[in-house]
Design an enzyme around this catalytic site. Structure first.
Site, PDB file in Angstrom:
ATOM      1  N   LYS A 190       0.845  -1.201   0.000  1.00 16.15           N
ATOM      2  CA  LYS A 190       0.000   0.000   0.000  1.00 16.15           C
ATOM      3  C   LYS A 190       0.877   1.247   0.000  1.00 16.15           C
ATOM      4  O   LYS A 190       1.555   1.542   0.977  1.00 16.15           O
ATOM      5  CB  LYS A 190      -0.914   0.041   1.224  1.00 16.15           C
ATOM      6  CG  LYS A 190      -1.999   1.090   1.031  1.00 16.15           C
ATOM      7  CD  LYS A 190      -2.555   1.649   2.307  1.00 16.15           C
ATOM      8  CE  LYS A 190      -1.785   2.829   2.818  1.00 16.15           C
ATOM      9  NZ  LYS A 190      -1.901   4.072   2.036  1.00 16.15           N
ATOM     10  N   GLY A 241       7.023   4.436   8.411  1.00 17.41           N
ATOM     11  CA  GLY A 241       6.178   5.614   8.611  1.00 17.41           C
ATOM     12  C   GLY A 241       6.382   6.167  10.004  1.00 17.41           C
ATOM     13  O   GLY A 241       7.447   6.010  10.607  1.00 17.41           O
ATOM     14  N   SER A 242       5.356   6.784  10.524  1.00 18.54           N
ATOM     15  CA  SER A 242       5.481   7.481  11.806  1.00 18.54           C
ATOM     16  C   SER A 242       5.485   6.484  12.974  1.00 18.54           C
ATOM     17  O   SER A 242       4.929   5.393  12.876  1.00 18.54           O
ATOM     18  CB  SER A 242       4.319   8.455  11.978  1.00 18.54           C
ATOM     19  OG  SER A 242       3.106   7.755  11.934  1.00 18.54           O
ATOM     20  N   THR A 243       6.112   6.907  14.068  1.00 19.14           N
ATOM     21  CA  THR A 243       6.165   6.038  15.247  1.00 19.14           C
ATOM     22  C   THR A 243       4.760   5.794  15.783  1.00 19.14           C
ATOM     23  O   THR A 243       4.445   4.693  16.238  1.00 19.14           O
ATOM     24  CB  THR A 243       7.077   6.667  16.324  1.00 19.14           C
ATOM     25  OG1 THR A 243       8.396   6.745  15.764  1.00 19.14           O
ATOM     26  CG2 THR A 243       7.139   5.823  17.587  1.00 19.14           C
ATOM     27  N   GLY A 246       3.182   3.149  13.678  1.00 13.45           N
ATOM     28  CA  GLY A 246       3.932   1.918  13.944  1.00 13.45           C
ATOM     29  C   GLY A 246       3.483   1.273  15.248  1.00 13.45           C
ATOM     30  O   GLY A 246       3.321   0.048  15.349  1.00 13.45           O
ATOM     31  N   GLU A 263      10.023   0.470  10.516  1.00 15.03           N
ATOM     32  CA  GLU A 263      11.045   1.497  10.280  1.00 15.03           C
ATOM     33  C   GLU A 263      10.354   2.821  10.525  1.00 15.03           C
ATOM     34  O   GLU A 263       9.508   3.241   9.740  1.00 15.03           O
ATOM     35  CB  GLU A 263      11.576   1.364   8.851  1.00 15.03           C
ATOM     36  CG  GLU A 263      12.939   2.001   8.667  1.00 15.03           C
ATOM     37  CD  GLU A 263      12.855   3.436   8.201  1.00 15.03           C
ATOM     38  OE1 GLU A 263      12.862   4.316   9.093  1.00 15.03           O
ATOM     39  OE2 GLU A 263      12.776   3.677   7.002  1.00 15.03           O
ATOM     40  N   CYS A 297      13.263  10.324   7.186  1.00  9.97           N
ATOM     41  CA  CYS A 297      13.225   9.761   8.541  1.00  9.97           C
ATOM     42  C   CYS A 297      14.580   9.876   9.226  1.00  9.97           C
ATOM     43  O   CYS A 297      14.655  10.070  10.427  1.00  9.97           O
ATOM     44  CB  CYS A 297      12.738   8.321   8.518  1.00  9.97           C
ATOM     45  SG  CYS A 297      13.666   7.283   7.395  1.00  9.97           S
ATOM     46  N   GLU A 391      10.183  15.048  16.131  1.00 12.39           N
ATOM     47  CA  GLU A 391      10.449  15.041  14.695  1.00 12.39           C
ATOM     48  C   GLU A 391       9.597  16.136  14.039  1.00 12.39           C
ATOM     49  O   GLU A 391       8.391  16.173  14.239  1.00 12.39           O
ATOM     50  CB  GLU A 391      10.037  13.663  14.164  1.00 12.39           C
ATOM     51  CG  GLU A 391      10.505  13.350  12.784  1.00 12.39           C
ATOM     52  CD  GLU A 391      10.101  11.931  12.349  1.00 12.39           C
ATOM     53  OE1 GLU A 391       9.042  11.455  12.767  1.00 12.39           O
ATOM     54  OE2 GLU A 391      10.866  11.329  11.586  1.00 12.39           O
TER      55      GLU A 391
END
Ligand code: NDP
Length: 770
Positions: A190, A241-243, A246, A263, A297, A391
């Protein structure tokens, strides 16, 4: 007129790239894009609008794939997987090679489409994103070819669900699809809602390259499509993607048996020592934080600069920032393109506006109207300021100073993230001293943002786990050929009566190198198969876990040499062997079997084996296509806890301990609950074998009570769940607290898997040459 004046006053012309071929590609698809399933594009709908962020104009309409459509794609991947695996590595290599070749033939179309869709300068998409994506397919064609010989004991996982972000759309696709296909998996990918276009061209290329229908499937949509893929019947989720997302995915996959790699985000330090080549470091910083508008990232977004050179460095940096050209991403003389979407722009603006600390400097360069943000530097921040920790994911650099190398390391590591780090110094000894101390999956020395398919990339802490690229990346897309059987659950014996010993022996917990009574003050009776009382084992609780982990974190075992670790493991083996009959009797008494002596001998052998490995489980120097060495260093994962299996009360304790210690980790062992007395006896062996305090801790008591606390503990990096699926689920459900790795063990003699589970690769890049 002097030449210098001519240079100073000369205007840049524009060097626009032609967009017509990319727009024609979209037109040929009716201006609509949708899922690519079972080797063909499904009819597309105009559910979502894809825009060019530089102009705001609509590029295409896109299907928002529903749960059913995701299920259909997964079914197609499932049906195709057995034949794709059976085709064999060499056959898959031909297909991957064809993909690389065709991507090369369509490189310009891909680059232009990437810049149109994402807003990144064509210079970057043309010279970095697309060539690197192609390199991934070439490199992994080789891994497919070599799989039968080099990875003969490993097989594909099955169907992989892959979710990628918008910052490097085609490159992230390549990082995910190439290794998955090489190892014999099929995929459902995706792309991000903002940037699906190059994935669609890639789908077209798959049809041309002879990728069998169903091997690559692409579902378009938004976060809900991603969530549906996570829920679908796949064997693995690979996410970048973003924490925060995740974390949600880690929770959603808990107990599902799905393999997971994450990641996630970062706030990577960029450290400049006072002896650095300042102009090079400034130029490196331009790449570190203004590459892809800082939407990277691993962006070097946190500048740590030696106090003595800070003013000079900041002045030179500002002068360089003023020269950066912002504008049309398709202009080849542009340095900084568009932010991916107005929503992302608003987030960047909001974070910068909310900051009241330090001094903010925006580059004095014209900024076009629309989705653009000027290169920005915020100096004078303190390490704990929000913008030093969070971030921003935009072209904003924050800066602070340090005085000594030790302080630089301390500030650099003062982050919940651990993705990448850069350091600049002309002193190679200093560089090689600092690089291992930085908590990061990747370290660049006198360079930044170097990537290659042969070199692993990935993070630690809340930047995620798993590696992409190189041999280490293949681990995440394959599994041992022999499946691991579910450990049998043992019901404790019951009984009553007095202990056989004349003098009562008090078994205790072993925490911080000392025998310790349980915090809760409770013990449980342990009976043999005939109902005889064998002794009492302490019942550990949350506070005992806390004390054990505190001791682990203070023990410093990770800094010891492999040679020393080997000596201690050998010594443990020697001391255990000397007590064979005592341990054999204890085991036989607890289990009612007569295999105790055999189990002790096996445990001694395990200690010898991991002692042998302690100074031989090495990293590699990667063959990267540039004048640099990329060192893949094996680093311990850190503080481990293990829920030990009941099957072999001593061997099941000694194996995880030996593997963990061998690779430089500390460990808290939660012993088998029905058979804990071999573990409490073993603490005497630890005391006699020079094992430093805190390196090994032993807890006893019902594992079901301990598991949730292990899962939630913020100080533990990993939990090894070796006692069955039920407790694994308990741990996984809470592991997202600090993005903890959870591992379910490997066969007793699969030493590679145990050693891999104890280590993570740190890639240290060192360019050479003047
Ligand atoms: P997300 O983490 O939201 O998106 C990454 C991918 O996950 C996208 O494909 C997204 O789909 C998908 N997704 C979103 N929600 C879910 C879900 N619940 N389940 C499964 N998949 C989901 O990042 P964003 O694009 O929203 O960016 C937000 C922030 O994340 C950025 O500001 C940045 O800080 C960070 N980020 C970090 C990246 C990194 O590489 N570390 C990359 C990108 C962003 P869709 O795009 O369609 O919503």
């Amino acid at each position: 007129m002097p030449i210098e004046t001519i240079f100073d006053t000369m205007e840049y012309g524009t060097a626009p790239e032609d967009r017509s071929v990319a727009l024609q590609w979209i037109a040929n698809h009716g201006g609509l894009i949708g899922p690519y399933v079972n080797g063909a594009f499904a009819p597309a709908r105009d559910d979502l609008t894809i825009r060019n962020p530089a102009t705001g104009e609509k590029l295409a309409g896109m299907t928002l794939c529903t749960k059913d459509e995701v299920t259909e794609a997964v079914q197609s991947a499932r049906a195709a997987q057995p034949d794709w695996q059976k085709a064999g590595g060499p056959a898959r290599a031909r297909v991957l090679y064809a993909l690389a070749r065709l991507m090369q033939k369509h490189a310009r179309l891909l680059a232009v489409m990437e810049s149109l869709d994402n807003g990144k300068p064509i210079r970057e998409s043309r010279d970095i994103d697309i060539p690197l994506a192609i390199r991934h397919f070439y490199h992994h064609a080789g891994h497919a070819q070599l799989m039968p010989s080099a990875l003969a004991d490993r097989v594909a996982l099955g169907v992989c669900g892959q979710i990628i972000p918008w910052n490097f759309p085609l490159l992230m696709l390549a990082w995910k699809i190439a290794p998955a296909l090489a190892m014999g998996n099929t995929v459902v990918l995706k792309p991000a809602e903002y940037t699906p276009m190059t994935a669609m061209i890639f789908a077209d290329i798959c049809s041309q390259a002879g990728v069998p229908p169903g091997v690559v499937n692409i579902v378009t949509g938004d976060g809900s499509t991603g969530a549906a893929l996570v829920d679908a019947s796949v064997d693995k989720i690979a996410f970048t993607g973003s924490t925060s997302v995740g974390r949600q995915i880690q929770e959603a996959t808990a107990g599902s048996g799905k393999s997971l790699t994450l990641e996630l985000g970062g706030k990577s330090p960029y450290i400049v020592f006072d002896d650095a080549d300042i102009d090079s470091a400034v130029e490196g910083l331009v790449d570190a934080i203004w590459f892809n508008q800082g939407q990277v990232c691993c962006a070097g977004s946190r500048l740590l600069i030696h106090e003595a050179i800070a003013d000079d460095f900041h002045n030179r940096l500002k002068a360089r920032m003023d020269k950066l050209r912002i504008g049309d991403p398709l202009d080849k003389s542009i340095d900084v393109g568009a932010i991916v979407d107005p929503i992302q722009l608003q987030q960047i603006q909001a974070l910068v506006q909310a900051n009241t600390a330090g001094q903010t400097y925006h580059a004095q360069t014209p900024v076009p109207e629309g989705c653009f943000y000027p290169p920005t530097l915020i100096t004078g921040l303190h390490p704990a300021d929000t913008l030093m920790q969070e971030e921003i994911f935009g072209p904003v650099l924050v800066s602070t100073t340090f005085r000594t190398p030790a302080e630089a390391v301390e500030i650099a590591n003062n982050s919940k993230y651990g993705l990448a780090a850069t350091l600049w110094t002309e002193n190679i000894n200093l560089a090689l001293e600092i690089a291992p101390k930085l908590v990061a999956g990747v370290v660049w020395v006198n360079a930044t943002n170097l990537f290659d398919a042969a070199a692993g990339f990935g993070g630690t802490r809340e930047s995620g786990f798993g590696r992409e690229g190189g041999w280490e990346g293949l681990q995440a897309y394959s599994k041992p050929r022999q499946p691991l059987p579910e450990p049998a659950q043992v019901t404790p014996f019951t009984g009553q009566g007095a202990a056989a010993d004349d003098i009562d022996r008090t078994a205790k917990l072993f925490i911080g190198g000392k025998q310790a009574r349980p915090d809760g003050g409770y013990s449980q009776a342990i009976f043999g198969p005939k109902g005889q009382l064998l002794g009492h084992a302490p019942i550990a609780n949350r506070k005992d876990i806390r004390n054990a982990v505190q001791a682990q974190l203070a023990c410093g075992w990770g800094k010891t040499t492999g040679h020393l670790r080997a000596q201690i493991l050998y010594y443990l083996a020697e001391n255990l062997a000397a007590q064979t009959s005592r341990f054999a009797e204890r085991l036989d008494a607890m289990t009612g079997l007569t295999t105790g002596a055999e189990e002790v001998r096996a445990a001694v052998d395990v200690l010898f084996t991991y002692a042998a490995w302690a100074d031989k489980f090495e990293g590699r120097a990667k063959s990267v296509p540039m004048r640099a060495v990329a060192l893949a260093m094996r680093e311990p994962v850190g503080a481990i806890a293990a829920l030990c299996s009941d099957q072999h009360p001593l061997l099941g304790l000694v194996t995880p301990m030996a593997a963990a210690l061998c690779t430089g980790n500390s460990i808290t062992l939660c012993a088998s609950a029905p058979f804990p007395l071999a573990a409490t006896d073993f603490s005497h062996i630890l005391e006699a074998s020079d094992v430093p305090a805190g390196v090994v801790n032993i807890l006893t008591g019902p594992q079901a009570d301990l598991a949730p606390h292990l899962g939630a503990h913020m100080g533990l990096d990993t939990v090894w769940c070796l006692s069955g699926a039920e407790l694994t689920q308990e741990v996984q459900a809470r592991a997202s607290s600090n993005i903890k790795r959870v591992w379910q063990g490997a066969a007793q003699d699969d030493h590679d898997s145990w050693l891999d589970a104890g280590t993570e690769i740190k890639t240290i890049w060192i360019p050479y040459g003047e």
